[in-house]
Design a protein around this motif. Structure first.
Motif, short mmCIF file in Angstrom:
data_model
loop_
_atom_site.label_atom_id
_atom_site.label_comp_id
_atom_site.label_asym_id
_atom_site.label_seq_id
_atom_site.Cartn_x
_atom_site.Cartn_y
_atom_site.Cartn_z
N GLY A 4 33.50 29.38 44.61
CA GLY A 4 34.31 28.40 45.02
C GLY A 4 35.81 29.15 45.09
N LEU A 5 36.83 28.07 45.63
CA LEU A 5 38.24 28.77 45.71
C LEU A 5 38.75 29.13 44.24
CD1 LEU A 5 40.26 29.20 47.72
CD2 LEU A 5 41.45 27.08 47.27
N PHE A 6 38.36 28.32 43.25
CA PHE A 6 39.20 28.28 42.07
C PHE A 6 38.58 29.47 41.57
CE2 PHE A 6 38.75 27.91 37.44
CZ PHE A 6 40.27 27.46 37.19
N VAL A 7 37.18 29.99 41.57
CA VAL A 7 36.68 31.22 41.00
C VAL A 7 37.21 32.38 41.62
CG1 VAL A 7 34.59 32.36 40.56
CG2 VAL A 7 34.52 29.80 40.17
N ARG A 8 37.62 32.30 42.97
CA ARG A 8 37.75 33.43 43.76
C ARG A 8 39.31 33.85 43.44
NH1 ARG A 8 36.60 32.53 49.76
NH2 ARG A 8 36.36 30.33 49.12
N VAL A 9 40.09 32.80 43.17
CA VAL A 9 41.58 32.90 42.72
C VAL A 9 41.49 33.59 41.40
CG1 VAL A 9 43.59 31.75 42.18
CG2 VAL A 9 42.35 31.18 44.31
N PHE A 10 40.82 33.26 40.53
CA PHE A 10 40.75 33.49 38.77
C PHE A 10 40.11 34.97 39.10
CE2 PHE A 10 38.08 35.09 35.56
CZ PHE A 10 38.66 34.81 34.47
N GLY A 11 39.31 35.36 40.07
CA GLY A 11 38.87 36.88 40.09
C GLY A 11 40.11 37.53 40.64
N LEU A 12 41.07 37.02 41.48
CA LEU A 12 42.01 37.97 42.01
C LEU A 12 42.94 38.20 40.84
CD1 LEU A 12 42.44 37.22 45.46
CD2 LEU A 12 41.79 39.25 44.68
N VAL A 13 43.29 36.86 40.28
CA VAL A 13 44.38 37.27 39.44
C VAL A 13 43.82 38.09 37.86
CG1 VAL A 13 45.59 35.84 37.18
CG2 VAL A 13 45.36 34.87 39.56
N PHE A 14 42.34 37.95 37.50
CA PHE A 14 42.02 38.87 36.31
C PHE A 14 41.87 40.29 36.98
CE2 PHE A 14 38.93 39.91 33.22
CZ PHE A 14 39.57 39.57 32.27
N ALA A 15 41.71 40.51 38.11
CA ALA A 15 41.90 41.67 38.48
C ALA A 15 43.04 42.40 38.71
CB ALA A 15 41.37 41.95 40.26
N ALA A 16 44.09 41.67 38.70
CA ALA A 16 45.45 42.14 38.67
C ALA A 16 45.76 42.53 37.19
CB ALA A 16 46.78 41.18 39.01
N ILE A 17 45.22 41.60 36.35
CA ILE A 17 45.47 42.02 34.85
C ILE A 17 44.82 43.08 34.35
CG2 ILE A 17 45.06 41.20 32.41
CD1 ILE A 17 45.29 38.33 33.62
N LEU A 18 43.45 43.19 35.13
CA LEU A 18 42.81 44.52 34.79
C LEU A 18 43.52 45.91 34.92
CD1 LEU A 18 39.05 43.70 35.78
CD2 LEU A 18 40.03 44.05 33.27
N ILE A 19 44.32 45.82 36.20
CA ILE A 19 44.83 47.22 36.69
C ILE A 19 46.39 47.28 36.19
CG2 ILE A 19 43.35 47.70 38.65
CD1 ILE A 19 45.61 46.56 40.36
N ILE A 20 47.04 46.15 35.57
CA ILE A 20 48.26 46.15 35.36
C ILE A 20 48.59 47.29 34.34
CG2 ILE A 20 50.08 45.19 33.95
CD1 ILE A 20 49.71 42.54 35.60
N SER B 92 30.90 36.79 47.06
CA SER B 92 31.83 36.71 48.10
C SER B 92 31.44 37.70 49.14
CB SER B 92 33.18 36.84 47.28
OG SER B 92 33.26 38.22 46.74
N GLY B 93 32.40 37.55 50.23
CA GLY B 93 32.48 38.47 51.51
C GLY B 93 32.84 40.00 50.95
N PRO B 94 32.51 40.85 51.78
CA PRO B 94 32.54 42.43 51.35
C PRO B 94 34.05 42.55 50.88
CG PRO B 94 32.15 42.01 53.83
CD PRO B 94 31.87 40.93 52.99
N VAL B 95 35.13 41.97 51.71
CA VAL B 95 36.41 42.31 51.53
C VAL B 95 37.03 42.03 49.89
CG1 VAL B 95 39.02 41.98 51.89
CG2 VAL B 95 37.16 42.06 53.76
N LEU B 96 36.75 40.69 49.56
CA LEU B 96 36.97 40.35 48.13
C LEU B 96 35.98 41.07 47.18
CD1 LEU B 96 38.62 38.57 46.30
CD2 LEU B 96 36.86 36.73 46.52
N ARG B 97 34.78 41.35 47.55
CA ARG B 97 33.94 42.16 46.49
C ARG B 97 34.64 43.56 46.41
NH1 ARG B 97 28.38 42.30 48.36
NH2 ARG B 97 28.29 40.24 47.50
N THR B 98 35.05 44.19 47.43
CA THR B 98 35.65 45.53 47.27
C THR B 98 37.00 45.61 46.46
OG1 THR B 98 34.76 45.87 49.55
CG2 THR B 98 36.18 47.68 48.75
N TRP B 99 37.63 44.44 46.81
CA TRP B 99 38.88 44.69 45.71
C TRP B 99 38.71 44.36 44.27
CZ3 TRP B 99 43.88 45.94 46.89
CH2 TRP B 99 44.21 46.16 48.11
#
Lengths: 263, 289
Positions: A4-20, B92-99
């Protein structure tokens, strides 16, 4: 089903925290100023120049590389030896051999550190570059064992049987048929073992002497006494080497899976 | 297997057993001997009273409890934060997964010391986070973000969460997405399909990740030493203090034996639920290849 959108956004935010942390350290290494600030002031290679001309740092880099390479070579030999026995010994139970080889992974580093410290002081090995290389080799063995064992189990036994049927002895078959096939796996395990040594701090602190200081040990001393941009520069060098080694392991495994697909 | 046959085998071990002997010998000498030395030292330097001292020592008892408490918190947080991350990667799609995979590996391959050092830079009183909050006017005075349990948790979760994510991800990849679709086709809402189909099927990965994170947490030294407060030390720090500062290797060894026993006892129990091979990655990949 897509996340879902929420999970995907969480993933991106957490990814940012991981590399900060990685990003911040790298950025602060390029500052022009003489204290660590983020965002850094200006952009300069000043601190890298300082690090690479300071004998304390260059000596530590040399020590780290020597210890890491020695530890990796020993770990490859030991891990491969264990993997051969675990996969094929008719006498030793596989689970026992694997347990022996994997234990260093679960024993807390502090415990390993004081153990080898006691023993090395007792037998007079303390202080030499070999002492740290041996201790680090033990920590690298599990990575070689896991990789080589998986490679051995996926081998086609007919190839070796064919070599034996054509008259090759067991040693010759091992060296000319088996080893070339498990070499990429052993190499990946060896690179992991190198990084384990390259990054390791706790055992290295216990075994450190004025002539035996790896890069992480010098960084550790600096971090505890006070932060300087030179520490960030060294940390960046440490990270870049790790990433290069990671890229190597990725390249080896992708070549391996490609060649497997061809077969 | 009859005993004469065993006897014959013992006299003439096969080629592969011989090939394994150098490796076994090395691990026993370079690793086994130091471990035995610690046990011997804990009992003889000066006497087994080392253990008696430990169990009456209020400070040690507290640091032991604190170690287990911190390990539980780190494990819980790593699984709670790692699960949605792994789920986003797996579905998720390949783009998000790669990131997501790229960020995970970049973090994973940055040295533990560097990452801990970075959190020091970020969280200190004059650090990035406090500067930002002060500039934004959210706070008037720097928050105490470092030299306390909060900083230790941040640093440890950051280092250990990749282990949880990778274990859960491997497990989620093995769950057939069509099963979820089937549940939905039959009328289950997505949340229901997740709770009743996906989550239970991914539990082996959650368990393997949790066990690994917990075991690694128990022995953590670097992060608590750099980010933690002087008052709330963990067992690993107590061990180093005994050996390096108080020059009492006997008591330090006894503490090490307690810590080691804790780790091995937990692994023994955990192995009844999750295979050890799965936890350590020995057999983890076989199913997918």
């Amino acid at each position: 089903m897509r996340a879902g959108l929420f999970v995907r956004v969480f993933g991106l935010v957490f990814a940012a925290i991981l590399i900060i942390p990685t990003v911040v350290v790298t950025a602060t290494a390029f500052t022009e100023g003489s204290i660590i600030t983020f965002p850094p002031q200006g952009m300069s290679w000043r601190w890298f120049e300082e690090v690479l001309t300071d004998p304390v740092w260059t000596g530590a880099i040399r020590t780290s590389l020597t210890v890491g390479v020695l530890a990796a070579v020993i770990a490859v030999l030991v891990g491969t030896s264990l993997a051969l026995a675990a996969a094929r010994s008719g006498l030793l139970p596989s689970s026992l051999v694997v347990a022996v080889g994997m234990t260093p992974m679960v024993v807390p580093l502090v415990v390993v550190a004081i153990g080898v410290y006691f023993v090395y002081v007792r037998i007079g090995l303390y202080g030499g570059i070999l002492s740290l290389a041996l201790a680090h080799a033990v920590l690298g063995v599990p990575f070689v064992l896991v990789n080589v064992l998986a490679a051995l189990r996926s081998l086609d036994p007919h190839v070796e049987e064919a070599a034996r049927a054509c008259g090759a002895g067991p040693v010759r078959t091992l060296l000319r048929v088996t080893v070339p096939q498990i070499l990429p796996a052993a190499l990946i395990g060896g690179l992991f073992a190198f990084i384990t040594s390259w990054d390791e701090v706790v055992v290295a602190i216990f075994l450190n002497t004025p002539t035996l200081r790896t890069l992480p040990v010098v960084i550790w001393g600096q971090v505890r006494s006070g932060l300087e941009p030179s520490t960030s520069a060294v940390a960046t060098i440490l990270t870049v080497v790790s990433l290069v080694v990671f890229a190597l392991t990725a390249a080896i495994s992708s070549r391996r899976s490609r060649s497997r697909r061809v077969h | 297997m009859t005993s004469p046959e065993t006897g014959r085998r013992l006299r003439r071990p096969d080629f592969w057993t011989l090939a394994g002997l150098p490796g076994l010998l090395f691990v026993l000498l370079a690793f086994g001997v130091p471990m035995v030395t610690i046990v011997v030292r804990s009992l003889t330097d000066p006497s087994p009273e080392n253990f008696q001292f430990l169990f009456t020592d209020e400070l040690f008892r507290r640091s032991l409890l604190r170690t287990v408490y911190v390990a539980l918190l780190v494990t819980g947080l790593s699984v709670l934060l790692g699960y949605p991350y792994a789920y986003a990667m797996a579905r998720s799609g390949p783009v998000l997964r790669t990131w997501l995979m790229g960020a995970l590996l970049l973090s994973f391959w940055t040295s533990l010391l560097v990452r801990t050092f970075a959190w020091g830079v970020l969280l200190s009183n004059t650090g990035v986070v406090n500067d930002l909050l002060l500039d934004l006017g959210v706070i008037d005075q720097p928050l105490p973000l470092i030299r306390n349990l909060f900083a230790v948790l941040v640093g440890m979760v950051h280092v250990l969460v990749p282990f949880a994510i990778l274990a859960i991800y491997a497990s989620l990849r093995g769950v057939d997405a069509e099963l979820e679709q089937a549940a939905q086709v039959m009328g289950a809402r997505p949340a229901r399909a997740f709770w009743h189909v996906t989550l239970p099927l991914s539990m082996p990965g959650v368990a393997a990740g949790a066990v690994l994170v917990f075991v690694l947490s128990l022995g953590f030294y670097l992060t608590p030493a750099l980010l933690g407060g002087p008052a709330d030390i963990l067992v690993s720090q107590s061990i180093v203090l005994q050996v390096q500062q108080y020059l009492d290797p006997g008591v330090g060894s006894a503490m090490a034996v307690v810590l080691l026993a804790l780790v091995l006892a937990f692994l023994a129990i955990a192995s009844k639920v999750v295979g050890l091979g799965r936890i350590l990655g020995v057999t983890g990949k076989e199913g997918t290849s």
